[in-house]
Motif scaffolding. Structure first.
Motif, mmCIF file in Angstrom:
data_model
loop_
_atom_site.group_PDB
_atom_site.id
_atom_site.type_symbol
_atom_site.label_atom_id
_atom_site.label_comp_id
_atom_site.label_asym_id
_atom_site.label_seq_id
_atom_site.Cartn_x
_atom_site.Cartn_y
_atom_site.Cartn_z
ATOM 1 N N HIS A 182 0.851 -1.187 0.000
ATOM 2 C CA HIS A 182 0.000 0.000 0.000
ATOM 3 C C HIS A 182 0.883 1.232 0.000
ATOM 4 N N GLU A 183 0.780 1.990 -1.075
ATOM 5 C CA GLU A 183 1.541 3.227 -1.225
ATOM 6 C C GLU A 183 3.027 3.002 -0.985
ATOM 7 N N GLY A 184 3.521 1.927 -1.584
ATOM 8 C CA GLY A 184 4.941 1.654 -1.517
ATOM 9 C C GLY A 184 5.431 1.002 -0.242
ATOM 10 N N ARG A 185 4.540 0.687 0.659
ATOM 11 C CA ARG A 185 4.926 0.035 1.911
ATOM 12 C C ARG A 185 4.198 -1.307 2.044
ATOM 13 N N ALA A 186 4.806 -2.220 2.775
ATOM 14 C CA ALA A 186 4.248 -3.561 2.965
ATOM 15 C C ALA A 186 3.692 -3.692 4.377
ATOM 16 N N ARG A 199 -8.968 -1.629 18.648
ATOM 17 C CA ARG A 199 -9.966 -1.586 17.566
ATOM 18 C C ARG A 199 -9.479 -0.649 16.473
ATOM 19 N N LEU A 200 -9.675 -1.089 15.212
ATOM 20 C CA LEU A 200 -9.227 -0.308 14.072
ATOM 21 C C LEU A 200 -10.296 0.720 13.702
ATOM 22 N N THR A 201 -10.062 1.954 14.129
ATOM 23 C CA THR A 201 -10.934 3.066 13.739
ATOM 24 C C THR A 201 -10.330 3.738 12.509
ATOM 25 N N GLU A 202 -11.086 4.666 11.932
ATOM 26 C CA GLU A 202 -10.575 5.388 10.766
ATOM 27 C C GLU A 202 -9.354 6.208 11.134
ATOM 28 N N ALA A 203 -9.382 6.808 12.329
ATOM 29 C CA ALA A 203 -8.232 7.611 12.772
ATOM 30 C C ALA A 203 -7.019 6.713 12.992
ATOM 31 N N ALA A 204 -7.241 5.550 13.591
ATOM 32 C CA ALA A 204 -6.128 4.637 13.830
ATOM 33 C C ALA A 204 -5.547 4.139 12.514
ATOM 34 N N ARG A 205 -6.413 3.923 11.528
ATOM 35 C CA ARG A 205 -5.938 3.459 10.219
ATOM 36 C C ARG A 205 -5.035 4.496 9.562
ATOM 37 N N LYS A 206 -5.411 5.756 9.704
ATOM 38 C CA LYS A 206 -4.591 6.817 9.122
ATOM 39 C C LYS A 206 -3.240 6.902 9.832
ATOM 40 N N ARG A 207 -3.251 6.706 11.161
ATOM 41 C CA ARG A 207 -1.980 6.762 11.902
ATOM 42 C C ARG A 207 -1.052 5.625 11.472
ATOM 43 N N ILE A 208 -1.632 4.458 11.220
ATOM 44 C CA ILE A 208 -0.809 3.310 10.799
ATOM 45 C C ILE A 208 -0.122 3.601 9.476
ATOM 46 N N LEU A 209 -0.840 4.238 8.578
ATOM 47 C CA LEU A 209 -0.273 4.524 7.266
ATOM 48 C C LEU A 209 0.838 5.564 7.329
ATOM 49 N N LYS A 210 0.798 6.389 8.365
ATOM 50 C CA LYS A 210 1.791 7.467 8.471
ATOM 51 C C LYS A 210 2.974 7.097 9.360
ATOM 52 N N ARG A 211 2.774 6.124 10.276
ATOM 53 C CA ARG A 211 3.820 5.876 11.266
ATOM 54 C C ARG A 211 5.054 5.251 10.630
ATOM 55 N N LYS A 212 6.159 5.532 11.270
ATOM 56 C CA LYS A 212 7.423 4.993 10.810
ATOM 57 C C LYS A 212 7.608 3.591 11.390
ATOM 58 N N GLN A 213 8.109 2.732 10.591
ATOM 59 C CA GLN A 213 8.369 1.368 11.043
ATOM 60 C C GLN A 213 9.735 1.292 11.703
ATOM 61 N N PRO A 214 9.905 0.479 12.748
ATOM 62 C CA PRO A 214 11.209 0.357 13.391
ATOM 63 C C PRO A 214 12.210 -0.301 12.470
#
Length: 994
Positions: A894-898, A979-994
């Protein structure tokens, strides 16, 4: 004038008159075989005469005959029919008549005096009893009560199963065993089975037991009792009045009560009851039909003698488990085997109880007090007044009943010695340990499916090879069909080495075709019906297609040569004159002249034998299987699953599937087990066929068995015959449910590499999810350190590949046997100079106990920002979530990330219980945070292939799950699922992976 002698008490005791009375009575015994009791036999009329039997109706002139319930009495083999009428007052027919019933008796006669009598088998007797049921129903207009003593009771059980209880109102048996697990004198089943198998195959197929031998043998088996009885008789010979009440019984047991026993009947009893125990498991054959006692639905009353050493109580009580759909009762009496039906106890207890039981089932009396519902719990032994010696002596009579004869110990010792010698010196697969045969196999060793079937046919021509549509096909018939198909293939130009496609549904013709190509030395290319055939035909270079009528149109559409086989006797294919179609069923095998080059079963271990296809990343890949590779799976499966001739392997996977070809078909043939073929997988049909066929082993692939554990209406009985499920790819969550649902059956999970000879098996089932350990005879395997990111091996300081430590992940390598297996994927100089290994595509870890666990396929691992993530450890961990049905882990771009996604489904038998994030937290705590899925979402149903493998590619194409109350994400801060809310989903897409 002659004065009559008046005998007084003093006269009788005087020595002279004792001598005179003894002489007078003794002369009568010598001249007539016994004393004249003055009793007359109960009156009867023979209502029907047939080659197998005469049907007697007792008291045919009785009042209100039309109102009496008919009872049919069936005698055992070896015992005369008059056992039911030894005396008028104490005999069965007299007592039943006096209680208002209509007794009928089946008279099989003395086989040695009947035309064809000494060639009768068990099926002849069962079919005869079934015919008797119809005859009595026709005469009386009523359903019957069917009763039998000892083996006669076994005939009654089999008849009721054969008829599926039609026309039978109830069953009554007396000392009739159903479970061979209980044998006399503590004889183990394995020990008795070996001796019985030898006697059936090599003695009683040629030898019958005449009546005089039966009588003498019985007396010799119990010499102490015989001598004592005769001495007592001689000592009382002067007192006629004391002897007369027991005279008919004495004469019956010592002189008149024994008849000959035909060899085929003995052999079948030994095979079905002792060797295979099919009275319990089901799948015994009557008149070419497969039946099971589980098909009995009428009430059963089983008489159990607490001091019976012929029909042991535990063996008799087996009917409770063998006929789970029936209401089973038992009447327990302190009596021996003969005492159940003959003598004073029988006259006062057994037969009045039978009469009341019949009247109760007719709705005109109360249930007999002595008739109690039979339970599953083992009953304590009641030895009564038996001493150890008398128990041992009486136990010998069981040996006579089941055909071992008076020389059992000698025969067993001889059999053991003979078999040991053959195992050391013989070369046939049955006389050599399976794995030893693998161990000595070289590239030039003759080995093929066709060869093993031929050997099996020579060894046991009348043995049962496979079952289909409730019919049994013998080894002889199967080999004849294979040879006929060979001639048909030769007639259309198929030669040794030809590549010929097989496009057929699972049916006998498909098995015969695959085996015929093997016998020819050709290569069978197995195609999956309903798929695109062009790529498979091109990759396999097949020169023609053998098909059934059902798939004929698809085969013709390829434009190649088509050969039609099977599909029934009516041949109207509508292709007459078609230039590319040949109906092989119209080829006369006798008219085909075999060419000089033809030699049956020429295949050697290194020859290519089969081509099957697997689908990977959207396209098909051919898998080349040599005879050695097939034999490795076949013998390995037979050994790991302990398959024997007593097993019936239920082939749920189609023959074109690698699992069906290598494991199910191969294992059954190598183990000498019967193969049960089914047209399609259906849960209702599954339960019916398991019981009727006596299925002991069920094959599976991936999630196939899920449908069974999910089916709330599955009519599988608690005492089912299944002991084992064997297959590959079963998820750990489903594994646990299968063992719970079908306890005490267990799972044997296999892994076999598509190239090389790596075969693993989890034999104990103690670690659900593990692939187990290498089976003996398979390739040596090692786990090589492998960097999935760079797709290369990791080396030590000397440049050799490094082996991984326990619990580390490595690529599985197999060491091939030189000259036996050929592969283009060979690497050398891996762990030492010049060594040769074949890499698989699978990543494994090995635990401290030496068990191997698959973690992923190196081509499908998930590459994320935080590194490589393996799917199978996540799926295994999620199996501990209580309400989980299945879990599938896959990657989504998704958008270049796995992202790592887990799709989970909920068990249907857990209504009202939902997934909770705390359940995921607990289950996944065994994995480091970097190896946990980013998102878990619930789906109603996971998509599956036709082989029941989850379609992860289809799930991945759906993209990231949407925000939902049934979706959860992994919070890297709290290390918990939320729980996966819309806000949480957006945060996941933006967060940096370790």
């Amino acid at each position: 004038m002659e004065v009559p002698v008046k005998f007084t008490a003093r006269t009788l005791t005087s020595p002279v008159h004792r001598v005179l009375a003894t002489a007078q009575n003794g002369l009568e015994v010598i001249r007539f075989g016994g004393l004249d009791t003055g009793e007359e036999a109960s009156p009867f009329t023979v209502m029907e005469r047939r080659p197998m039997f005469r049907l007697r109706r007792y008291f045919p002139a009785a009042d209100n005959l039309d109102e009496r319930a008919p009872v049919i009495l069936v005698p055992p083999l070896m015992v005369a029919t008059d056992i039911y009428d030894v005396t008028r007052d104490q005999g069965a027919v007299g007592i039943l008549h006096d209680h208002g019933l209509d007794p009928w008796v089946v008279d099989f006669g003395a086989p040695d005096r009947e035309i064809g009598g000494m060639t009768r088998n068990l099926a002849d007797h069962v079919v005869a009893v079934s015919d008797v049921v119809d005859i009595v129903r026709e005469h009386t207009g009523k359903d019957v009560h069917l009763a039998g003593y000892s083996q006669g009771g076994m005939f009654c059980y089999q008849t009721a199963a054969y008829r599926r209880s039609r026309g039978i109102k109830s069953l009554i048996t007396f000392g009739s065993p159903t479970d061979a697990v209980a044998l006399p004198m503590g004889i183990t089943v394995g020990f008795a089975s070996k001796g019985a198998d030898f006697l059936a195959d090599h003695v009683f197929n040629r030898l019958a037991i005449p009546g005089w031998m039966v009588r003498t043998g019985f007396q010799m088996l119990d010499p102490v009792k015989t001598v004592k009885s005769r001495l007592d008789f001689l000592m009382q010979l002067h007192d006629r009045e004391a002897l007369l009440p027991r005279e008919k019984q004495r004469r019956f047991l010592e002189v008149d009560g024994w008849v000959a026993w035909s060899g085929p009947a003995i052999a079948e009893l030994l095979k079905q009851f002792v060797v295979h125990n099919r009275m319990m498991t089901g799948g015994f054959v009557i008149d070419d039909r497969l039946i099971s006692l589980a098909e009995i639905i009428c009430p059963v009353l089983a008489f159990v003698g607490t001091t019976d050493d012929i029909g042991l109580p535990r063996a008799v009580r087996g009917i409770r488990r063998a006929a789970p759909r029936s209401d089973v009762y038992e009447a327990t009496l302190k009596a021996g085997h003969f005492g159940l039906v003959v003598g004073s106890s029988a006259g006062t207890l057994t037969w009045p109880t039978v009469a009341q039981w019949v009247r109760w089932n007719e709705g005109i009396a109360e249930r007999p007090e002595v008739a109690k519902p039979m339970t599953d719990e083992d009953q304590p032994a009641a030895d009564g007044d038996y001493t150890v010696m008398s128990r041992l002596v009486n136990s010998a009579s069981q040996a006579a009943e089941i055909g071992f004869g008076v020389a059992q110990d000698f025969v067993d010792a001889t059999v053991g010695a003979a078999k040991t010698t053959k195992e050391i010196a013989g070369e046939a697969p049955r006389t050599l340990p399976r794995l030893a045969r693998l161990g000595v196999m070289q590239a030039h060793t003759r080995m093929s499916l066709g060869l093993l079937l031929e050997e099996q046919g020579r060894r046991a021509p009348l043995g049962e090879c496979f079952l289909f549509d409730d019919r049994v096909h013998t080894n002889s018939a199967v080999n004849e069909r294979i040879d006929n198909v060979v001639r048909g293939l030769i007639s259309v130009g198929v030669r040794q080495g030809s590549h010929v496609a097989v496009l057929m549904e699972t049916r006998p013709s498909a098995l015969a075709t695959i085996a015929a190509l093997s016998r020819l030395g050709a290569v069978a290319v197995l195609l999956q019906p309903g798929t695109n055939l062009d790529d498979a035909l091109r990759l396999s270079e097949a020169t023609g297609i053998v098909t059934d009528p059902q798939n004929m149109d698809d085969a013709i559409a390829t434009g190649g040569q088509v050969y039609v086989l099977g599909g029934g006797d009516i041949r109207d294919l509508g292709v007459d004159g078609h230039p590319n179609v040949t109906d092989l069923e119209k080829v006369d095998p006798e008219a085909v002249e075999l060419p000089a080059w033809y030699r049956p079963n020429p295949g050697i271990a290194s020859d290519l034998a089969f081509i099957v296809f697997t689908r990977s990343r959207g396209h098909i890949e051919p898998q080349l299987i040599t005879n050695h590779r097939w034999a490795l799976s076949a013998f390995g499966t037979a050994s790991a699953a302990s398959l024997t001739a007593s097993d019936t392997v239920y082939c749920l996977t189609p023959l074109h599937h690698p699992s069906g070809l290598l494991m199910t078909l191969g294992g059954a043939v190598a183990g000498g087990a019967r193969i049960a073929l089914t047209r399609s997988f259906d849960s209702s049909q599954f339960a019916e066929e398991v019981h009727r066929y006596g299925v002991t082993v069920v094959s599976y692939t991936w999630t196939l068995l899920r449908e069974l554990v999910e089916d709330e209406d599955l009519q599988i009985q608690r005492h089912h015959p299944i002991r084992l499920f064997m297959g590959s790819g079963m998820p750990r969550a489903l594994w646990q449910r299968v063992t719970e649902r079908f306890a005490p059956a267990r799972v044997v999970e296999f892994y076999a590499s598509t190239e090389g000879e790596a075969v693993l098996a989890n034999i104990t089932g103690a670690k659900p999810g593990a692939k187990g350990r290498p089976i003996p005879g398979s390739a040596t395997i090692k786990l090589a350190a492998f960097d999935v990111e760079s797709n290369r091996f990791l080396e030590d300081e000397r440049g050799f590949v490094r082996e991984v430590e326990d619990d580390d992940t490595g690529l599985l390598l197999a060491h091939p046997r030189t000259g036996v297996e050929h592969s283009s994927n060979v690497i050398r100089g891996v762990f030492r100079p010049g060594d040769t290994w074949i890499p698989t595509d699978h990543l494994f870890r090995r635990d401290a106990d030496g068990d191997y666990w698959m973690v992923d396929n190196r081509n499908s691992v998930m590459r994320t920002d935080r590194g490589i993530v393996y799917s199978l450890p996540i799926e295994d961990a999620l199996a501990d979530v209580e309400v989980l049905d299945l879990a599938v882990v896959y990657g989504v771009e998704h958008e270049g990330r796995a992202f790592v996604i887990a799709a989970v489904s909920r068990r249907s038998d857990e209504p009202g219980r939902d997934f909770a994030p705390e359940q995921f937290d607990r289950a996944l705590a065994v994995l480091p945070g970097s190896q946990r899925p980013d998102i878990i979402h619930e789906v109603r149903e996971l998509p599956m292939t036709t082989w029941y493998r989850p379609k992860t590619r289809l799930l991945a194409q759906q993209g990231l799950p949407a925000a939902d109350s049934h979706a959860w994400y992994y919070d890297t801060t709290t290390h918990k699922y939320m729980r996966l809310t819309e806000a949480a989903r957006k945060r996941i897409l933006k967060r940096k992976q370790p």
